[in-house]
Enzyme design. Sequence first.
Site, PDB file in Angstrom:
ATOM      1  N   HIS A  71      30.148 -15.835  63.367  1.00  0.00           N
ATOM      2  CA  HIS A  71      31.413 -16.389  62.865  1.00  0.00           C
ATOM      3  C   HIS A  71      32.562 -16.175  63.854  1.00  0.00           C
ATOM      4  O   HIS A  71      33.586 -16.832  63.760  1.00  0.00           O
ATOM      5  CB  HIS A  71      31.731 -15.916  61.445  1.00  0.00           C
ATOM      6  CG  HIS A  71      32.257 -14.532  61.288  1.00  0.00           C
ATOM      7  ND1 HIS A  71      31.472 -13.439  60.981  1.00  0.00           N
ATOM      8  CD2 HIS A  71      33.522 -14.045  61.378  1.00  0.00           C
ATOM      9  CE1 HIS A  71      32.219 -12.368  60.879  1.00  0.00           C
ATOM     10  NE2 HIS A  71      33.477 -12.694  61.120  1.00  0.00           N
ATOM     11  N   ASP A 100      24.272 -12.866  61.591  1.00  0.00           N
ATOM     12  CA  ASP A 100      25.632 -13.170  62.055  1.00  0.00           C
ATOM     13  C   ASP A 100      25.877 -12.659  63.479  1.00  0.00           C
ATOM     14  O   ASP A 100      26.625 -11.708  63.689  1.00  0.00           O
ATOM     15  CB  ASP A 100      26.645 -12.575  61.075  1.00  0.00           C
ATOM     16  CG  ASP A 100      28.020 -13.234  61.203  1.00  0.00           C
ATOM     17  OD1 ASP A 100      28.251 -13.924  62.216  1.00  0.00           O
ATOM     18  OD2 ASP A 100      28.849 -13.048  60.306  1.00  0.00           O
ATOM     19  N   SER A 138      35.116  -7.672  63.143  1.00  0.00           N
ATOM     20  CA  SER A 138      33.945  -8.540  63.184  1.00  0.00           C
ATOM     21  C   SER A 138      33.347  -8.575  64.584  1.00  0.00           C
ATOM     22  O   SER A 138      34.063  -8.804  65.551  1.00  0.00           O
ATOM     23  CB  SER A 138      34.320  -9.961  62.777  1.00  0.00           C
ATOM     24  OG  SER A 138      34.452 -10.032  61.392  1.00  0.00           O
TER      25      SER A 138
END
Length: 719
Positions: A88, A224, A652
Amino acid sequence: MIFIKKLYLTLIACCVFCTGLYADEGMWLPYLLDQLQIVRMQSMGLKLSAEDIYSINHSSLKDAIVIFGRGCTGEVVSADGLVFTNHHCGFGAIQSSSSVENDYLKEGFWARSYKEEIPISGLTVQFLMFVQDVTHDMLEGVDEEMPETQRDSVLKINEKHILEAIPAQDGLGGVVKEFYAGNQFYLFVYQSYKDIRLVGAPPTAIGKFGGDTDNWMWPRHTGDFSVFRIYTSPSGKPTTYQVNNIPLKTNRFLTINAGGIKEGDFTMIMGYPGRTDRYITSWGVDQALNITNPSIVKIRDKKLEIIRNSMATSDEIRIKYAAKYASISNYWKYYIGQNKGLKRLKIYEKKKQQEKEFAEWIAADTYRFNRYGEVLDSFEQAYRLLNQTAKPSVYIREAAFGPEIIAFASRFASLASTEMKDSKDINAANLHTNAKGMGDSFFKNFDLATDKKLFAAMMNMYYNDIDPGFIPNILSNANKKYKGQWDKYADEVYEKSMFSSMEAFSKFLLNPSASSLKDDPVYQLALAFREISRKIEAMNIQAKDQLKRSKRLYMEGIQQMGAGNPFYPDANQTMRLTYGQVLDYQAADAIEYSYFTTHFGILEKEEPSNPDFQIPQRLKEVFNRKDFSPYYKNDTVVACFLTNNDITGGNSGSPVLNGKGELIGLAFDGNWEAMSGDIAYEPELQRTINVDIRYVLFLIDKYARSNHIMRELKIEYER
Ligand code: ARG
């Protein structure tokens, strides 16, 4: 300032000795790691010293951890500049490289050689070079009594001097960040690399498996991750893209450990958490709960519905809007969750209680009373004022500038300066080079019909939800003229405006004139909304100053009071370290979650008719072969796992490290039950969701068969 530092140490001591009470909450500054913290971490399984983690003079772990793009973290994993981050986080790059013919969003992308790696324009990777306490220099000439605006200008001048001392070479750049609401300041110097290339990414069906349904939730089965590479000039310097650039040569990269995890294992995450509000007051919680969050959610509900419907009509639109949709949707769900959490965990009441204790502490001593006696009232007053414009503020940001055409036109607002009376005053040459590029990148991902629908819906919402005092005339007039038929208004506006297509926009650029700009209906709207925004700002100057001052004093006060939480500063996009362990949790009465998921869960979740839960055919085949060695756990591969590290957005892509500082996973999310975590950490509930490095390796190796990537990685198989 010295007393604050001392206190900082005592508070760390306190939190270390009452670990039961405080758990291991905290986003600590790795450059200020205290001996007590290190001892605590070592007792939990850390095998490194503070110097191994962060050193000014020697290479250390921190040298392998980077700011990826504008809001993520990444880590270097090879001597040739290979970087891992989340899917992402790479999503924008994957999206912008995709087309209907080469749909890397859908199919994934794997470069088979250096040559095939895709340069991503605008993407940067930044290394932290050093950190310096500049509190003293920043506060030079600041005195307690001066108004906030004056304080700000002194700070600005001091900051300028500090930054001027950084040599403008080799991609170096500095930024001064405030800590503890402006009680301390640190200088961060980064080296920025601008030739970053996409090396590998799984299909969205793997990298975003679970989609919005699973976002912010456990149990999770998302692969991810994505892979990039840093390039330098032939002499090893940071530079923009050139054909003959070479991969970054470095000896600071992370070793991967594929030995697997067990409950209770020590884990540490280093990265760049963006923002937390752990010291917000009850009035701030009230504002978020009752005004800001519901407004954001309401507006985004509508935007998402419109974009989702458009995306379903063609691959072209799906690709154009994929990244935009994801970013609107991510924090749409976030604010829904935050409100749920704030209510369920009674955060408002807890803040009230803390403030009551603070008031009692103040009342017990004259010095305190003189210094902090007014702080709480002052918060209340400031928020009362700010609440009057909180809703229009959100609506300006989210709704008025929601249709992209208005946001785009607004970028040319400075051209409307009062002196600009005719075409002569527009710097035509400048417009041609800059504006042409801006137009190209804007229209690449723009669909007129979709934006028009957004426009009609957003103008409607703004007009109907906002008090007349904050509605620009142009909008009231449109309402009269079209009798509330906002789609008719949209038709006319998009027909007339030069911001609605590259063609119309290019025509303007050939013959730019101030009058055509000023006659443009979208341009007029953009200026009108900016005017409202300025009006709100002007109304709030005093309240904002008051709030700032109160926050600074409150922070100093609770730091002195010392009876609250451990005292790490709020996240502010600077490098932090959080330590903890692999840990499960009890989500609710009778709901106990285990700490890892496997490939079986991916198969169980499959729903061919639901885009969030489709499994690529090839992944099924690879699963069926059960060829998980050497990344297996029994007859499966672990997909994701939980730790109780304290992270937030911006983390992230951060490396999850074991006690030896080896890479065991990538952090990518938080859990639903603790969505109010940015405001209050809940030790029993709050977890970080990580993709297991073994799943990442399995996908690169067995799914993508990417020897190009595998041969560079340094992998240990012993725990
Ligand atoms: N919630 C995650 C974060 O903010 C992003 C996860 C992206 N996945 C998704 N389904 N939108 O870091």
